[in-house]
Every structure is written in C-alpha cells, then in structure tokens.
Design a protein around this motif. Structure first.
Motif, PDB file in Angstrom:
ATOM      1  N   ARG A   4      14.042 -12.437 -10.093  1.00  0.00           N
ATOM      2  CA  ARG A   4      14.736 -11.845  -9.176  1.00  0.00           C
ATOM      3  C   ARG A   4      15.123 -10.356  -9.125  1.00  0.00           C
ATOM      4  NH1 ARG A   4      18.315 -16.092 -10.135  1.00  0.00           N
ATOM      5  NH2 ARG A   4      20.075 -14.923 -10.649  1.00  0.00           N
ATOM      6  N   ILE A   5      15.175 -10.018 -10.241  1.00  0.00           N
ATOM      7  CA  ILE A   5      15.492  -8.368 -10.667  1.00  0.00           C
ATOM      8  C   ILE A   5      14.109  -7.590 -10.112  1.00  0.00           C
ATOM      9  CG2 ILE A   5      15.812  -6.650 -12.269  1.00  0.00           C
ATOM     10  CD1 ILE A   5      17.636  -8.607 -13.808  1.00  0.00           C
ATOM     11  N   LYS A   6      13.079  -8.071 -10.691  1.00  0.00           N
ATOM     12  CA  LYS A   6      11.746  -7.710 -10.331  1.00  0.00           C
ATOM     13  C   LYS A   6      11.536  -7.661  -8.948  1.00  0.00           C
ATOM     14  CE  LYS A   6       9.363  -8.655 -14.755  1.00  0.00           C
ATOM     15  NZ  LYS A   6       8.181  -9.335 -15.247  1.00  0.00           N
ATOM     16  N   GLU A   7      12.221  -8.537  -8.140  1.00  0.00           N
ATOM     17  CA  GLU A   7      11.621  -9.005  -6.878  1.00  0.00           C
ATOM     18  C   GLU A   7      12.516  -7.654  -5.901  1.00  0.00           C
ATOM     19  OE1 GLU A   7      10.860 -12.039  -3.624  1.00  0.00           O
ATOM     20  OE2 GLU A   7      11.082 -12.553  -5.307  1.00  0.00           O
ATOM     21  N   ASN A   8      13.931  -7.620  -6.490  1.00  0.00           N
ATOM     22  CA  ASN A   8      14.822  -6.614  -5.686  1.00  0.00           C
ATOM     23  C   ASN A   8      14.324  -5.073  -5.795  1.00  0.00           C
ATOM     24  OD1 ASN A   8      16.629  -8.280  -4.534  1.00  0.00           O
ATOM     25  ND2 ASN A   8      17.674  -8.548  -6.157  1.00  0.00           N
ATOM     26  N   PRO A  54       2.947  -0.718  -1.398  1.00  0.00           N
ATOM     27  CA  PRO A  54       1.855  -1.984  -1.628  1.00  0.00           C
ATOM     28  C   PRO A  54       2.803  -3.097  -2.129  1.00  0.00           C
ATOM     29  CG  PRO A  54       1.041  -0.452  -2.879  1.00  0.00           C
ATOM     30  CD  PRO A  54       2.266   0.302  -2.273  1.00  0.00           C
ATOM     31  N   ALA A  55       3.645  -3.564  -1.562  1.00  0.00           N
ATOM     32  CA  ALA A  55       4.298  -4.775  -2.123  1.00  0.00           C
ATOM     33  C   ALA A  55       3.838  -6.067  -1.924  1.00  0.00           C
ATOM     34  CB  ALA A  55       5.850  -4.599  -1.376  1.00  0.00           C
ATOM     35  N   GLN A  56       2.966  -6.304  -1.178  1.00  0.00           N
ATOM     36  CA  GLN A  56       2.283  -7.586  -0.964  1.00  0.00           C
ATOM     37  C   GLN A  56       1.685  -8.377  -2.278  1.00  0.00           C
ATOM     38  OE1 GLN A  56       1.754  -9.143   2.182  1.00  0.00           O
ATOM     39  NE2 GLN A  56       0.722 -11.010   1.506  1.00  0.00           N
ATOM     40  N   SER A  57       0.961  -7.568  -3.127  1.00  0.00           N
ATOM     41  CA  SER A  57       0.341  -8.142  -4.096  1.00  0.00           C
ATOM     42  C   SER A  57       1.654  -8.442  -4.945  1.00  0.00           C
ATOM     43  CB  SER A  57      -0.563  -7.200  -4.903  1.00  0.00           C
ATOM     44  OG  SER A  57      -0.130  -6.055  -5.173  1.00  0.00           O
ATOM     45  N   GLU A  58       2.595  -7.645  -5.264  1.00  0.00           N
ATOM     46  CA  GLU A  58       3.520  -7.950  -6.406  1.00  0.00           C
ATOM     47  C   GLU A  58       4.431  -9.000  -5.871  1.00  0.00           C
ATOM     48  OE1 GLU A  58       5.596  -4.430  -7.978  1.00  0.00           O
ATOM     49  OE2 GLU A  58       4.698  -3.185  -6.863  1.00  0.00           O
ATOM     50  N   PHE A  59       4.853  -9.210  -4.734  1.00  0.00           N
ATOM     51  CA  PHE A  59       5.580 -10.373  -4.351  1.00  0.00           C
ATOM     52  C   PHE A  59       4.654 -11.694  -4.348  1.00  0.00           C
ATOM     53  CE2 PHE A  59       7.909  -7.631  -1.040  1.00  0.00           C
ATOM     54  CZ  PHE A  59       8.943  -7.537  -1.687  1.00  0.00           C
ATOM     55  N   GLU A  60       3.360 -11.607  -4.178  1.00  0.00           N
ATOM     56  CA  GLU A  60       2.533 -12.965  -4.413  1.00  0.00           C
ATOM     57  C   GLU A  60       2.712 -13.212  -5.900  1.00  0.00           C
ATOM     58  OE1 GLU A  60      -1.023 -11.646  -2.628  1.00  0.00           O
ATOM     59  OE2 GLU A  60      -0.428 -12.372  -0.347  1.00  0.00           O
ATOM     60  N   SER A  92      10.872 -15.140  -2.086  1.00  0.00           N
ATOM     61  CA  SER A  92       9.803 -14.321  -1.891  1.00  0.00           C
ATOM     62  C   SER A  92       8.946 -14.762  -0.636  1.00  0.00           C
ATOM     63  CB  SER A  92       8.730 -14.858  -3.062  1.00  0.00           C
ATOM     64  OG  SER A  92       9.281 -14.660  -4.272  1.00  0.00           O
ATOM     65  N   TYR A  93       8.791 -15.765  -0.106  1.00  0.00           N
ATOM     66  CA  TYR A  93       8.474 -16.353   1.246  1.00  0.00           C
ATOM     67  C   TYR A  93       9.461 -15.616   2.278  1.00  0.00           C
ATOM     68  CZ  TYR A  93       6.541 -20.437  -0.962  1.00  0.00           C
ATOM     69  OH  TYR A  93       5.615 -21.274  -1.388  1.00  0.00           O
ATOM     70  N   SER A  94      10.595 -15.184   2.437  1.00  0.00           N
ATOM     71  CA  SER A  94      11.300 -14.452   3.133  1.00  0.00           C
ATOM     72  C   SER A  94      10.484 -12.945   2.889  1.00  0.00           C
ATOM     73  CB  SER A  94      12.761 -14.339   2.973  1.00  0.00           C
ATOM     74  OG  SER A  94      13.449 -13.697   3.671  1.00  0.00           O
ATOM     75  N   HIS A  95      10.825 -12.324   1.743  1.00  0.00           N
ATOM     76  CA  HIS A  95      10.148 -11.105   1.954  1.00  0.00           C
ATOM     77  C   HIS A  95       8.641 -11.112   2.354  1.00  0.00           C
ATOM     78  CE1 HIS A  95      13.585 -10.355  -1.376  1.00  0.00           C
ATOM     79  NE2 HIS A  95      13.914 -10.247  -0.150  1.00  0.00           N
ATOM     80  N   LEU A  96       7.897 -11.693   2.088  1.00  0.00           N
ATOM     81  CA  LEU A  96       6.373 -11.940   2.541  1.00  0.00           C
ATOM     82  C   LEU A  96       6.359 -12.049   4.007  1.00  0.00           C
ATOM     83  CD1 LEU A  96       4.776 -13.859  -0.426  1.00  0.00           C
ATOM     84  CD2 LEU A  96       4.272 -11.769   0.211  1.00  0.00           C
TER      85      LEU A  96
END
Length: 553
Positions: A181-185, A198-204, A222-226
């Motif tokens: 969660r911390i990494k995703e934020n 380029p956040a796409q690959s990191e979120f995936e 993650s789905y919400s952010h993507l």
C-alpha cells in the motif's frame, strides 16, 4: 446557623451507603467477546462493548471506558455510521489523559473518519497527533504515516506527501500488504504530480503481488488507480480495470468500492449504457444509504436500551435509598423549620427595635428643627427689632406693632406651610437696611423688587433667615464699620455676596458651628451653595448661589 446546617448535610452524605462493585471479570469478558466480533459482526460487537461499558461506568474505569468507546467507534465506522463514530470518539477523548496508551488509536480512528468525510486537512492533523504519541507501535506508526501521506496528496500537497511516505523504510515494514500500500501511494502521488510519469507498469506489478497474497482489498485499490490513469488515454483499458474492480468489490462485499467502480465504468463506457449504469449507480447508492441509516438506528437503539436498563437499575437503588433516608429528611426539615422560625423571631425583634430607634431619632430631629425655627423666627426676630428700634429711635408705634404682629404670625406658623406674602420684597430690603446706623453702614447693592420672580417662596424665606443670621452675627461680633450686600441675577442663578471690613473669623475651618452651620444647612436644603472666606482687606466674605426654579411654591 448556616454552619449547623452545613454539618447536618455532611452527616447525611457520610451516612450514604457506598456500593462497591466487583464486576471487572464480567466486564472484561464482554470486552473480549466484542473484540473477537469486531469487523466480523460489528452490530453484535457494538452491543458487547455497550454491555461492558455499563460495568465500567459504575467503577469509573476511565481506561477501559475509553477503549470500549474506541472499539464502538471502529464498529460504527466500518458499517457506515461515520458521524456516530466521530461522536463516540469525542466522548472517548473525555475519559483520556495525556500519555494514555489508547490515545494514538483514538487519534488514528478520528483521522480515518475525517478522511472518509473528505476533510483531508483535519485528517492530516489527527494523524499527526497520533504520530506524536510515544506509545505508538512501529506498525501503527507506519500505518498512520501512510494514511497521513494519502491525506496530504488529497490536498495536492504532493511534495509533502512523498516526503511523508518515503520516510518509511520498507526494510522495517514486516506486513507485506502494508508495504504494498505504501509503495502504491508513492507511485500514485508521483503520477498525480506528473501525469506523464510511467505508473502503469508499477501499478501492474503491485497488483500481481497483492493477488498473490490474496489481498483483494489492496487489489481493488490497484484496479481503481489503473482505471483512473487510463481514463483519458486508453478508455477500453480503463473500462476493463473498472469492471475488475466491480467484480472484486462484489466478492469482498464492499458496497463503497462497488459504487466507485460503477462511477468509473460510467465515465468510459459506451454512451448507450449510460442509462443502465445510472440506474445501477442510483440503486446501489440508495441501498448503501439505507444500510447506513439502518445501522445508525441500530447503534442508537443499542445505546438507548443499555442506558435505559442502567437507569432502571439506578432508579430501584435510588428508591431504596430514598426510603432509608426519608425519616431522616423529615427530621432535618423539621429542624430547619424550627431554625427558620427562630430566625424570623430574632429578625422581627431586631426590626421592631430598629423602628423604635428610628422614631426616637425622628422625634429628636423634629425637636431640633423646631428649635432652629424658633431661634430663627423669634430670637433673631427680637434682636432685629431691637436693632431697628435702636437705629431708628423715632420709629412710630404702628411700625413696631406691625413688626411684632409679623413675628407673632411667623412664630405661630412655625409648624405649618408658608404662604407667600405680597410685601416680601419690601420687608426683605427693610430688614437689611434696618441694620445700618451711623456707626455701622450696611449697603444693599443691585437690589430690585422683581429680583424674587421665579424664586420659590420657601427659598425666599430661607434666604431671608440666612441673611438675617449673617447680619445679626455682624452686629454682635464683627466690629465692622461697613458691610454690603450685593444681588446679581441671571437666567440660571441668584447670587448674593455679603462683605464687611470687620475682624473676620479666626480659624474659619475649625469654627463652623452654630450660626455658620445653620446657614449652611439652610442653603443646602434649598439646593444652593454658600461659602465663607476671609476678606483680603480684612473682614468676612459670604457668597450665596441659588439656582433659579421654574415653578412657584
């Protein structure tokens, strides 16, 4: 008397039976049961905590009271009763002291509540308070830092949010879900700060890790952010992730996530599906609101029912105590009544004595007043006649008889109201000039008969007696060869200035008695002002100022 009543009250308080409640094991058992149910069956958990609270309130166990209230607030928050949870937490804070080990939990939960209400600035402040508590565990600290960072990026404070999130060393975070969660934020904040990031690959990559660890709640984030980052550039990809979020939300039974997913679907879906998506969103929104309202009412009823039972128990105890003390209160009230009667009798006697003293003083004052009038009318009148006869040896008997008759009438009417006389102006000037002789000249200056217009008759008489008192003293004591009485009048005041060249009055301030005191009282009673002062060339100066009255007496 009040002191004795105070001791009686202390006696009743001391006699009251103290009920010692030995129910900590039962309360703790209910608390543990509530804890085990929390986040599983929040309604039942809330009920257990309420039952535990009823015991803790009796023993005034503030520590366990605050813990139970915090748990109740958590149950309310997770069932959608946000405002009720906030009120419960505020109540919990009143039972806490500085350094209490539960403070960080209360602050953290308040931060979550404010975040849910989209009051991000307030949420940030509560997280900061929680982080300042020394008793905060490392895991709780990391969790609050993550939430604080989220509150900051919601306020578009991206640099501060990144600083907060990067202050957490991933090596020290043992909880893999929290670490993700911390990494995703961090990634999301970087994308918000720069939409070209380029956040796409990191979120995936993070999504794969969450699914691998069965973290469906985290996967939904993650789905919400993507879905969000592809909304404008790749609507089809955004739609795919929004549908994935909806499916996962249904799986984990998260109505709020379902609502968010439908909203994201509506933004990128085919316009032909707009009505269907709107109806689905509206139906779900109404259901969520109804669910929250139902839970809010349930919580309110549970609290009411628990408090009602406690009130009933207290009422039964109060009735028992009331019966035990009813007889004692009767004795107390009887004693109080007797004491009040005694006080009334004492006050009545004091009142009667005071009235008697006031009557005696009134009689003495009347006697003094009458004595003063006799002195002014009779004694000074006789002396005036003596001076008049002495200065006018050829005065005829008719004038003498008239003066005697006038003095007789004045002495007869001492205790009655004065009636204005027509020849007062003439009598006043004759009185002044009668003190003039070959050896002592008395000169009236500025005197006119109309000077008494707008002057009340009682004021005229007081001035007559006052000036005659001054002239009598001049004749007896001053050894003056020349005296003058000057009259001045304007629209506001009548001024009379007496001056002589006699020996004056030595130690004037110390000799204000008898005649001087009488004249001062007279002038003061008619609202005027009189001053005695030494004549710089020798003798005495007396100045009288009388305000003009607009009404005749």
């Amino acid at each position: 008397m009040i002191r004795y009543l105070f001791f009686i009250l202390l006696f009743f308080i001391a006699c009251e039976k103290k009920t010692v409640i030995h129910n900590a094991p039962e309360a703790d058992k209910l608390y543990d049961e509530g804890t085990s149910l929390l986040l599983k069956d929040n309604i039942e958990a809330y009920k257990k905590f309420q039952e535990a609270l009823n015991y803790y309130y009796k023993t005034r166990d503030s520590s366990n009271i605050s813990k139970s209230l915090i748990c109740q607030a958590i149950a309310q928050k997770y069932t959608g009763d946000i405002f009720g949870a906030e009120a419960t937490l505020v109540d919990a804070l009143t039972f806490m002291k500085e350094g209490d080990e539960s403070l960080y939990s209360a602050y953290s939960t308040l931060g979550d509540i404010k975040y849910a209400q989209k009051e991000y600035s307030s949420a940030e402040e509560w997280y900061a308070k929680g982080l300042s508590e020394k008793n905060t565990s490392e895991k709780d600290k990391f969790d609050m830092l993550n939430n604080k960072g989220a509150a900051e990026y919601r306020q578009k404070k991206y640099s501060e949010a990144l600083k907060t999130l990067r202050s957490i060393d991933p090596k020290n975070v043992n909880d893999i879900n929290l670490k993700n969660r911390i990494k995703e934020n961090i990634v999301y904040t970087q994308w918000l700060q720069d939409k070209n990031y380029p956040a796409q690959s990191e979120f995936e990559e993070l999504l794969k890790l969450k699914l691998k660890n069965n973290d469906n709640w985290g996967a939904n984030s993650s789905y919400s952010h993507l879905a969000e980052i592809n909304q404008d550039s790749n609507p089809n990809i955004s739609l795919y992730y929004a549908h994935q979020m909806l499916n996962t939300a249904e799986k984990i039974k998260s109505p709020d996530d379902r609502l968010e997913a439908i909203e994201k679907i509506s933004l990128v879906d085919n316009p032909s599906n707009a009505i269907k998506n709107f109806k689905q969103y509206k139906h779900l929104s109404d259901s969520i609101q109804s669910y929250k309202n139902d839970n809010r009412n349930r919580f309110a009823y549970i609290k009411y029912d628990g408090e009602k039972k406690e009130i009933e128990n207290q009422r039964l105890k109060a009735e028992k105590v009331e019966k035990e003390f009813q007889l004692l209160w009767q004795y107390f009230l009887s004693g109080l009544l007797v004491a009040l009667i005694i006080i009334i009798i004492i006050l009545y006697k004091k009142r009667q004595k005071k009235l008697q003293q006031e009557k005696e003083i009134e009689v003495k004052n009347t006697q003094l007043k009458m004595s003063k009038k006799v002195h002014d009318v009779v004694a000074n009148g006789l002396y005036h006649m003596m001076i008049d006869v002495q200065n006018n040896p050829e005065m005829d008997k008719t004038r003498i008889l008239n003066d005697i008759e006038k003095m007789y009438e004045e002495s007869r009417d001492i205790s009655h109201e004065n009636i204005a006389e027509k020849d007062f102006a003439l009598r006043f000037i004759n009185m002044i000039t009668s003190y003039s002789s070959d050896e002592q000249k008395v000169l009236p200056l500025g005197y006119k008969e109309n000077i008494w217009e707008s002057i009340a008759y009682n004021t005229q008489l007081e001035l007559y007696y006052t000036l005659r008192e001054i002239l009598v003293n001049m004749k007896k004591h001053s050894q003056a060869k020349l005296a003058s009485v000057r009259f001045e009048k304007d629209n506001y005041n009548l001024k009379i200035k007496y001056t002589d060249n006699g020996i004056g009055i030595n130690n004037l301030d110390q000799k204000k008695g008898t005649g001087i005191h009488n004249t001062e009282n007279r002038i003061e009673n008619i609202g005027g002002d009189i001053t005695f002062e030494k004549n710089p060339t020798g003798g005495l100066i007396v100045q009288i100022t009388i305000p003009i009255q607009s009404k005749y007496v």
